[in-house]
Structures are given as structure tokens and as C-alpha cells.
Design an enzyme around this catalytic site. Structure first.
Site, short mmCIF file in Angstrom:
data_model
loop_
_atom_site.label_atom_id
_atom_site.label_comp_id
_atom_site.label_asym_id
_atom_site.label_seq_id
_atom_site.Cartn_x
_atom_site.Cartn_y
_atom_site.Cartn_z
N SER A 91 -15.05 -13.87 -35.92
CA SER A 91 -14.95 -13.96 -37.13
C SER A 91 -13.25 -13.13 -37.34
CB SER A 91 -15.80 -14.01 -38.41
OG SER A 91 -15.56 -14.69 -39.70
N ASP A 301 -18.38 -25.10 -34.64
CA ASP A 301 -17.53 -23.90 -35.61
C ASP A 301 -17.02 -25.44 -36.66
OD1 ASP A 301 -17.12 -22.37 -37.48
OD2 ASP A 301 -15.90 -20.76 -36.17
N HIS A 367 -20.18 -21.03 -35.47
CA HIS A 367 -19.62 -19.58 -35.98
C HIS A 367 -19.97 -17.91 -35.60
CE1 HIS A 367 -16.71 -17.91 -38.11
NE2 HIS A 367 -17.02 -16.93 -38.77
#
Length: 395
Positions: A91, A301, A367
Site C-alpha cells: 500500500s 483492488d 489490496h
């Protein structure tokens, strides 16, 4: 099995050895599966159970803190100093991992330079055997990556709307174009005002779209089950970590409370605009110095779809650019039944190796890719660390 490294506690407060904020992670874990070692380190300070007498609000400063911590760690545990070292981050780690790797790599080169010029000098600073960098579903080149969000959300494998040419998608794509324009301004100007303004606008007008539809922005196949991060597991482990018995077992001061996200620090870093700046610019130097780079992620994602990092990897001016552009995109399997786990594209190294500059997309994962596809994630990590191709070589 994880074990608290208790003898680090006094080392992490030796400010006179390394200038900067006092580093005081409350709990460092050393995981020792067969033939591998894993240090779990929270970044930046004042996140999770970590704490400091000062605040760190940018990745270059945090990278210096991590370098200081690693020096102290290897002083305390010299038996691990010669082990090949990898950095793995996800991330926002797409921003800070290149900074940490660059800090380590440049410090290593400085040590080598001093050693050549003065072989008699004695230094307690150690070379860190940086081997690879792994970036998972990471935001690294915002101009490209934020620019593809809206297009992927309407024309990608998991669209938000039924009609990719309908008014909802046209509106979303217009917002995506404005987000990209603002990030371009950040690239051009570089000020906190321009970059922070870009991030805040994109957050309010683009990142928030799935949640307004009740969809999990981290995995568009699912609904958002809890606020603000959509995963009930985060609530479960937060309650568990804040149990006083658990904190006592971990050596955490009773007054510290764990939170899955420090929203105050998040706001400060967003306003500073670092997340709209280009961290990819640091990667060519790493590749040129022989440090392997893996960029991977799940294809469900919304926020950081794999198509975005495939684009920036293809455009990156590096020693592997020409080879990466022409490299084939190949399917790979990790499951016992032979189901395709995703696709891989690699440049550099031997044909049997994992590559020096490698892209991996994992199917049916978001994600939080290791959460969604643990078997595929473990297989990929093992292959990467062993420098073995994800694709089975015939013959």
C-alpha cells in the site's frame, strides 16, 4: 514462531549513536521459519505500538530511522548480519519502501567508498546485505497509477457499473482526469500545497466512490463490512492487542493503545502531499546496483490496480527497460489443482530465476492480497526469495 527480542529495548534509545527521533518500537518480532528470517517493523513511529519523542511525517526521514534501527539490530544480533536482506511493504509502502532501500543502498556505497580510501578506519556501522525489494499493491508512481483508477473501475475485470459507457462511468472518468491533472501539477511544482491539495481532492472525489456504493475499495468483489477500513479482522485483532494480558506478554507499556491506523498522522502525511510524489525515481539506481525489485498485487483492488504498476514499470528508464518491454506476460500456478494464480512479466537474471525487475498480478485477490490468496502469496514469496521463476520451466 515469533519471539520478543527483549535485548533491543535499551539499544533503541541510544540517541547518541544515531541522531534523530528516539526510536522505541515496543515489540519487534523475529520469525524463524526454515532457512528464513523475518523482522516485522512498524513504520513510521507513532503507528501501532511504536512511539517516539518526536513525530516523523515523511518517508526520507522515516528511512533514516529504519536504517538506524537495523544498525542497532545487527549490533545486537550479529549472527544475522551476513544474511541477504529483503524489504517488503504494501500500500503506502510503495512510497516508503524505495526510500528505505535507497537509504540502505547509498549508506552501503558510502561505507565501501570510505573503506577504499582509508582501510585502517574503524566503524561500528555495518553493511546491510540488501538483496531485494517487494512492493505489494503499492502506490509508487501516482501520476500513472491514480490516472488509471477510473478507467480500470469501468473497463477492468471487476467494473463498478454495468454500463462502461454510461453516465456514472463518464463522471468517474472525468474525476479521474482531474485527479491526474492535479497530480501532474504536484510533479511540476512539488509544494505541500499542490501535492497535499491533489491527494485530498482525489481522496474526496475518486477514492471514496466505492464506499458510497457500499463496495469495498480494497476488493471490489465484496461489500464494505465495517468502517473505515472494511475488514472486521482489523477490529478483532485491535481488541486482542489492547488486552492488558496480551500487552504484558508482548512487553508493551500498559498506557499504549494499538490502533490499526493512526488517522491523525495519516491526515498530516496526506496534507504534506508525499503520496502524490514520484517514488519510482529511486528505483533505477537500485536496479543498476543489482538489487532485485518485485512489484505485485491483486487484480480486484480499486485503489491500486495492477494495470497501473505494469504501466509505470514499462515506462521506467532503467537498465532493464528494453528487456521488460518485450518480456512475455505468462500465467503462473500455485495451487495443487493447477488453477492459474495470475500472470508474471520479468526482466533480468537467468531464465530459471525470478527476475531482477518483475511484475506479478494475482487473480481473485484485492489490496490485501496475502489475506485473499494466502497459498498463492506464500508460493510467490518463497519463489522470489529463492530467486526461482514462478513459471515452471520445461525440459
Amino acid at each position: 514462531m515469533g519471539q520478543p527480542l527483549t535485548k533491543l529495548s535499551h539499544l533503541l534509545r541510544r540517541e547518541h549513536d544515531f541522531p534523530g527521533p528516539t526510536l522505541a518500537p515496543s515489540y519487534i518480532t523475529l520469525v524463524t521459519p526454515p532457512a528464513k528470517r523475518l523482522i516485522s517493523c512498524i513504520l513510521a513511529v507513532n503507528v501501532g505500538f511504536s512511539y517516539s519523542n518526536k513525530s516523523v511525517t515523511d518517508s526520507p526521514t522515516a528511512a533514516k530511522d529504519v536504517y538506524a534501527f537495523l544498525q542497532l539490530f545487527f549490533q545486537a544480533y550479529p549472527e544475522y548480519a551476513a544474511t541477504p536482506f529483503s524489504i517488503a511493504a504494501e500500500s503506502y509502502g510503495g512510497i516508503y519502501a524505495p526510500h528505505i532501500a535507497t537509504e540502505i543502498n547509498r549508506r552501503n556505497k558510502a561505507l565501501e567508498g570510505r573503506a577504499r580510501h582509508n582501510s585502517l578506519s574503524v566503524s561500528s556501522t555495518r553493511r546491510i546485505e540488501l538483496d531485494t525489494v517487494m512492493i505489494g499493491n503499492g502506490l509508487t508512481e501516482p501520476l500513472t497509477q491514480l490516472g488509471v483508477i477510473a478507467i480500470n473501475a469501468c473497463h477492468g475485470p471487476y467494473p463498478l457499473y454495468e454500463n462502461p459507457n454510461g453516465p456514472e462511468c463518464l463522471d468517474l472518468e472525468a474525476k479521474g482526469a482531474e485527479c491526474r491533472r492535479l497530480v501532474q501539477k504536484c510533479y511540476n511544482v512539488g509544494t505541500s500545497s499542490a501535492c497535499g491539495g491533489a491527494l485530498n481532492w482525489c481522496d474526496d472525489n475518486l477514492f471514496s466512490v466505492p464506499e458510497k456504493l457500499g463496495i469495498n475499495p480494497y476488493d471490489t468483489r465484496t461489500k464494505c463490512l465495517s468502517s473505515p477500513l472494511c475488514y472486521q479482522e482489523m477490529e478483532w485483532y485491535t481488541r486482542w492487542l489492547n488486552n492488558q494480558t496480551v500487552k504484558a506478554e508482548l512487553g508493551v507499556p500498559p498506557s499504549l493503545n494499538f490502533a490499526s491506523c493512526n488517522w491523525e498522522l495519516n491526515k498530516v502525511m496526506t496534507d504534506s502531499g508525499e503520496g502524490a510524489k514520484n517514488a519510482v525515481a529511486l528505483i533505477p539506481e537500485l536496479l543498476a546496483d543489482g538489487i532485485r525489485v518485485l512489484v505485485y498485487g491483486g487484480n480486484t483492488d480499486f485503489l491500486v490496480p495492477p494495470v497501473g504498476y505494469l504501466q509505470w514499470m514499462s515506462k521506467l528508464d532503467s537498465v532493464f527497460q528494453d528487456e521488460f518491454i518485450v518480456a512475455p506476460i505468462l500465467p503462473w500456478t500455485a495451487t495443487r489443482n493447477g488453477t492459474t494464480a495470475g500472470i508474471v512479466k520479468a526482466a533480468g537474471g537467468k531464465i530459471s530465476g525470478a527476475g531482477n525487475f518483475t511484475y506479478v498480478s494475482v487473480y481473485e485477490a484485492g489490496h490485501m492480497m496475502p489475506h485473499d490468496r494466502p497459498e498463492a502469496a506464500l508460493y510467490m514469496f518463497k519463489k522470489w526469495l529463492d530467486n526461482m521463476s514462478l513459471v515452471k520451466i520445461k525440459g
